[in-house]
Structure formats: structure tokens, C-alpha cells
Write an enzyme that holds these catalytic residues in place. Sequence first.
Site, PDB file in Angstrom:
ATOM      1  N   GLU A 288      -9.820 -13.875   0.387  1.00 41.71           N
ATOM      2  CA  GLU A 288      -8.699 -14.014   0.078  1.00 41.71           C
ATOM      3  C   GLU A 288      -7.622 -14.999  -0.103  1.00 41.71           C
ATOM      4  OE1 GLU A 288      -8.851  -8.825  -0.673  1.00 41.71           O
ATOM      5  OE2 GLU A 288      -6.618  -9.431   0.920  1.00 41.71           O
ATOM      6  N   GLU A 291      -9.413 -17.699  -2.572  1.00 43.40           N
ATOM      7  CA  GLU A 291      -9.367 -16.503  -3.720  1.00 43.40           C
ATOM      8  C   GLU A 291      -7.988 -17.004  -4.465  1.00 43.40           C
ATOM      9  OE1 GLU A 291     -11.141 -13.090  -4.074  1.00 43.40           O
ATOM     10  OE2 GLU A 291     -11.062 -12.736  -6.028  1.00 43.40           O
ATOM     11  N   CYS A 308      -9.134  -4.379   0.408  1.00 48.31           N
ATOM     12  CA  CYS A 308      -9.387  -3.618   1.419  1.00 48.31           C
ATOM     13  C   CYS A 308      -9.798  -2.121   1.858  1.00 48.31           C
ATOM     14  CB  CYS A 308      -8.413  -4.143   2.669  1.00 48.31           C
ATOM     15  SG  CYS A 308      -8.512  -6.039   3.064  1.00 48.31           S
ATOM     16  N   SER A 328      -8.964  -9.048  -6.266  1.00 45.57           N
ATOM     17  CA  SER A 328      -9.805  -9.861  -4.680  1.00 45.57           C
ATOM     18  C   SER A 328     -11.324  -9.287  -5.240  1.00 45.57           C
ATOM     19  CB  SER A 328      -9.092 -10.128  -3.982  1.00 45.57           C
ATOM     20  OG  SER A 328      -9.987 -10.605  -2.888  1.00 45.57           O
ATOM     21  N   LYS A 367     -14.019   4.953   3.998  1.00 48.05           N
ATOM     22  CA  LYS A 367     -14.905   3.925   4.477  1.00 48.05           C
ATOM     23  C   LYS A 367     -16.403   5.006   3.902  1.00 48.05           C
ATOM     24  CE  LYS A 367     -11.665   0.904   5.604  1.00 48.05           C
ATOM     25  NZ  LYS A 367     -12.992  -0.729   4.779  1.00 48.05           N
ATOM     26  N   GLU A 370     -17.115   4.339   1.235  1.00 49.02           N
ATOM     27  CA  GLU A 370     -17.960   3.166   0.967  1.00 49.02           C
ATOM     28  C   GLU A 370     -19.257   2.169   0.918  1.00 49.02           C
ATOM     29  OE1 GLU A 370     -15.520  -0.305   3.176  1.00 49.02           O
ATOM     30  OE2 GLU A 370     -14.857  -0.814   1.234  1.00 49.02           O
ATOM     31  N   GLU A 375     -24.133  -1.169  -4.376  1.00 49.54           N
ATOM     32  CA  GLU A 375     -23.723  -2.572  -4.459  1.00 49.54           C
ATOM     33  C   GLU A 375     -23.520  -3.198  -2.567  1.00 49.54           C
ATOM     34  OE1 GLU A 375     -21.693  -0.747  -5.774  1.00 49.54           O
ATOM     35  OE2 GLU A 375     -19.906  -1.209  -5.968  1.00 49.54           O
ATOM     36  N   CYS A 512      -3.705   2.216   6.901  1.00 51.19           N
ATOM     37  CA  CYS A 512      -4.364   2.626   7.704  1.00 51.19           C
ATOM     38  C   CYS A 512      -3.817   4.014   8.808  1.00 51.19           C
ATOM     39  CB  CYS A 512      -5.861   1.962   8.317  1.00 51.19           C
ATOM     40  SG  CYS A 512      -6.602   1.086   6.538  1.00 51.19           S
TER      41      CYS A 512
HETATM   42  S1  SF4 Z   1      -7.458   5.289   6.172  1.00 53.43           S
HETATM   43 FE1  SF4 Z   1      -6.024   5.161   4.037  1.00 53.43          FE
HETATM   44  S2  SF4 Z   1      -5.086   3.246   3.350  1.00 53.43           S
HETATM   45 FE2  SF4 Z   1      -7.005   2.638   4.940  1.00 53.43          FE
HETATM   46  S3  SF4 Z   1      -8.602   1.985   3.645  1.00 53.43           S
HETATM   47 FE3  SF4 Z   1      -8.688   4.356   4.000  1.00 53.43          FE
HETATM   48  S4  SF4 Z   1      -7.605   5.183   2.518  1.00 53.43           S
HETATM   49 FE4  SF4 Z   1      -7.327   3.463   2.188  1.00 53.43          FE
END
Ligand code: SF4
Length: 583
Positions: A288, A291, A308, A328, A367, A370, A375, A512
Amino acid sequence: MSSEKLLNITINGMPVKVKDGATILQAAKKLGIKIPTLCYLELDCFHFEHRKGSCRICMVEVEGRRNLAPACCTPVMDKMVIQTHSPRAVNARRTVLDLILSDHPKDCLTCAKSGNCELQKLAADFKLTSVKYEGEQSTYDFDKANESIVRDLNKCIMCRRCESACNEMQTVGILSGVRRGFEAIVAPTLEKPLDETNCVFCGQCVAACPVGALTAVIRNQDVLDALNDPKKTVVVQTAPAVRVAIGEGFGLKPGTISTGKLVTALRRLGFDAVFDTDFAADLTIMEETTEFIERVKKGENLPILTSCCPGWVKFFEHQFPDLIHIPSTAKSPQQMFGAIAKTYYAQKLGVDPKDLVVVSIMPCLAKKYEASRPEFARDGIRDVDIVLSTRELIIMLNEAGIQLDRLEDGEYDSPLGESTGAAVIFGASGGVLEAALRTAADWLTGQDLEKVDFAAVRGLEGTKEATVEVAGMQVKAAVVSGLGNARRLLERIRSGEAQYHIIEIMACPGGCLNGGGQPYIRGNTAILEARMNAIYEADKGLPKRKSHQNPDIIKLYDEFLGKPGSHLAHELLHTHYISRGNA
Ligand code: SF4
Ligand code: SF4
Ligand code: SF4
């Protein structure tokens, strides 16, 4: 100023002075009087309030008024005389509780919020031994088609805390009250399942929900199945914010850093190797920052936005597709870890990536989503296979009889376990940006600078702005947490009103450490402060505090990736974004 004016009131015979504008609940709290609440939720450090008085559990008696008053949303008046626990008030609360329970499933033994349910706790506090009214029960289908969140509206008590979290705090606007009377529920428009909406799976509605109507998808059994499969090598990564919160699940003080105990606990569960997402956080900074420096030198595509947080990424994909070129392209640390584990590490180990299972322990429900994005797989092999939240790991350790608080400290395995202080601070709002500035400053000056602390970007405030000197350049930076704050900032950027070089955005207020998968805080923001302070303490105590000084990261580039921004680094560690419609 009216807010400074003090009012004299009497609660339960005790005089007290409170600020004009305070509620009866706040005034009672000042005297140490606990009035039960259910729909009420306040996160003072984020200026988030949900006090709509809809459940009526907090009813109190006010002298001279015929009707009882909800303490959470009734402002005090000068000379008010209040009885918080008169027989009439207590009876009214009991009746409210009886009515809520008449239409609430009685499956506490198997409910995912059991032990964390505010309704269950109230029933225990009131010593209810039976359900007074046996009424008709709601019957709704579960919404569990997505990777992150389960909605069981049979358990919804219509407190609407989720609605405020989603609409007011996050401004995503997914949830609202639909239908009427007995049929009333909180749901997305047209009662669509969450995966057909703009939901970003931040999990802040789950954290706000006092009962089991909103919970996380639980994948513990999938992890156990992998651990019991002799053909599989199963490795685990632990995110930065997990280590400062998991101890809470075992009675440790909020803010206790449990890194070593966490490693030992995971080893006892049977993982073949225990690695650290912090290693990948250092890797993220390498990519990052490269970049960022390129864009600054060319003077184009600024500000760069951090990428992130998958909640934030999905938010901008839906809400700001016109700005899709400025984040990014670096993957999140979770996904970078998975990509490196399935290539570099699998090669070192001589294991077929098909037989390598990557499990993540994350503070986060987004996550989970994600890891499932199309991809993030190569040749049909996913970078990350299973994501557990901090809360799920607590359950898993309890099931396995592992008392984390009693364990000796263990050490992460090599080569994906080494990290620096720059990675540790990823868990707090401002941490990613500070870590990037540490590396940018050294790279731009060609020196090993002593200054590593950029304190102006720390803290729990939702929006922080600072101009910091980096290698003689005045870098305009902003740090935003909470999607409502992100929206306001991006609108200012879109209109040209605000100009920055670099911006960090995290979906969860505070970052987080307050993720949707962390142990519930139930409005206690002192817990968040303790988690945040622990993160910065941990950073301070480490010998290396800059990502580019991580010896295993240097080795990874030497042996495998070449240099930051190389062709292979792009192939494995960068991604693209999708312009999504509004649903
Ligand atoms: S805990 Fe919340 S701030 Fe951290 S990556 Fe997950 S959604 Fe984003
Ligand atoms: S997960 Fe986040 S975006 Fe989705 S409904 Fe809940 S609060 Fe809204
Ligand atoms: S889903 Fe949970 S937070 Fe939302 S209204 Fe129902 S009980 Fe309240």
C-alpha cells in the site's frame, strides 16, 4: 448555555443535581441506581444513541404525573421527584417482560446469544419462573443465505436497535420497520434476504441486537472437520484485534493482551501451524505504501484510500462507484495471508494447496463475506477457507475445555508469524494509516527515522484529520471509522470541498477492536478504550515498529515476490473492485 444549567431533582429520596437535558436514566445512573433497560443503547464515545422508549421496561413513577414515564427518554425537569422502584413501576416492568416473553421462543438452551442475551438476563434478574401469557407465536423463515449473518425474526422484540445502528450510525439504510401490530418486524426493503441488498456485513446490527434475532454464521464444525481430516494440513491466522479482546471471554480484564495464550490455545486445538495476520498486515503496508508513494510522485489518483476493511470496500462499491479508482488495490491482510499461505508456504512445505486449509480468526463478520468473494480464489482454490469470529473461537475453546486464561504463552510459527508494532496497531482506528506513514517516511528520506509515533491519528473519535510532516512534505491525512462518517467525508471529497493525500476508513466505529465479531460490549465504551490502549502498549513494547523492518517480510520479497509492486506481488496481493448497484 442551557446544557450547563443544573437542575435539582430527587430520586428515591436522594437529592441530585443534573445537567439540563439529562434523562431520568442518566440522573439515576449518577446516583448508582440501576434501572433495567432493553431497547436503550448508547455508545457515548461515538455519539450514538438509541433511546426511543419503545420497550417500556424502564418505566418509573414521577410525582404529580398520572402515567409512568420511560426513564431512558424522559428528560428531567427542575424539582422533579422520581421513584424508580415503586411497586407500581416494578409491576409495570414485570407485565412488559411477561408480554415480550409471550411471543418469544423459549429455546434459550440452544440460542446463539444464550449467555449474552439481554432479555434472558432480565428474566433472570426478575426471577421469572414461568411464562404468564401463552400467546400466538410469530413464525418467520430464517435468513441465512449469506456468509456472515443469521436473521431469526421469531426472536425479534422490535427494539429497533439494529435499525438505528444500520441507518443512523452506518447510513447503509438496510433495515426498517415493516408490517404492523403483531406482524411488525425489522427487515430490509421488500423483506429481501440480506445477500440481495446493499448490506456490507459489518455486523454492527448483530452487536446492537439484544437478543438472538441477529447472530453470526457459526463455522466451528467446519474447522473441527478439517482438523480431523488426516489428508489436510490446517493452518490458522489471528487478526490484530483478536488478542486484545479474546481474554474477555475467559474473565480477563478488558484490554488484557493474550497473544501468547491465544497461540497456545490454537495449538492445543490441533492446528498444524499457528500464524499471525500481523505478518500480512506488514505485507499490506509494503504494497500500500509503494502505491501511495507512486501516486504522490505522479500527483494523481489522490487521496489514496485504505482497503483493509471489507465492510468499507463493499460500502464504496455500492455507494460511491464513481470513486472506485481511488482506494488502494492492495488486498486486506486476511486475503494477503491466504494468498501467500497457498503459494509460498505451501511450496516450502511441499503440500498441494488443495490440501492446505487456511482458517482465520477475525474480529469481524465482514471478513467471512470477504473470504467468499469470487476474486479471492486461484484455480478454484480459495485463499482463505474458513473464517471464525473472536466469539466463535471463545465457544470453540470452551467446548474443548481449553481455559485460555490459564495457559502458558506460546510463540507463533515461522515463516508467517513474525510481525512489527506497525502491524499490531492495525486493530485500532488510525493504525493502518500510522503504519503506512512510518514506512513512507523512511522510504522517502532513505533513513531509519526515530519518529514512529503519529499520535494525531489515534483515538476513538469517528473522524480525525491531521497534517503530518513526512520527509519534508506536508501530508494531509484523515482517519474515519463508522460508515456514516465515511459517507460524510466521501461526499466532501466528491464535491471537491475536502482534499487529502491519504485516508484510512474502517466500517466499525473505533476500528476492528469494535468489530462485529468481538465479545459484546453492550454500550460499555470503557471496554473499547481498554482494548485500544492495550494495542498501543503492545506496539510500544516491540523491538521493531516499522513493517519494512520485518525480517520475514524482507525474506519473502527476496525469496519469492521480488520487490513491492512486482508483477507477482500484483498477481497475488492486489485486487480490483466492482461497481455494484443500489439494491
Ligand atoms: S471488524 Fe469492522 S472495521 Fe474491522 S475489518 Fe471488519 S468490518 Fe472492517
Ligand atoms: S451488517 Fe451492517 S450494513 Fe448489514 S444490516 Fe447490519 S448494520 Fe446494516
Ligand atoms: S432484530 Fe434485534 S435489534 Fe433488531 S429490532 Fe429485532 S430484537 Fe431489536
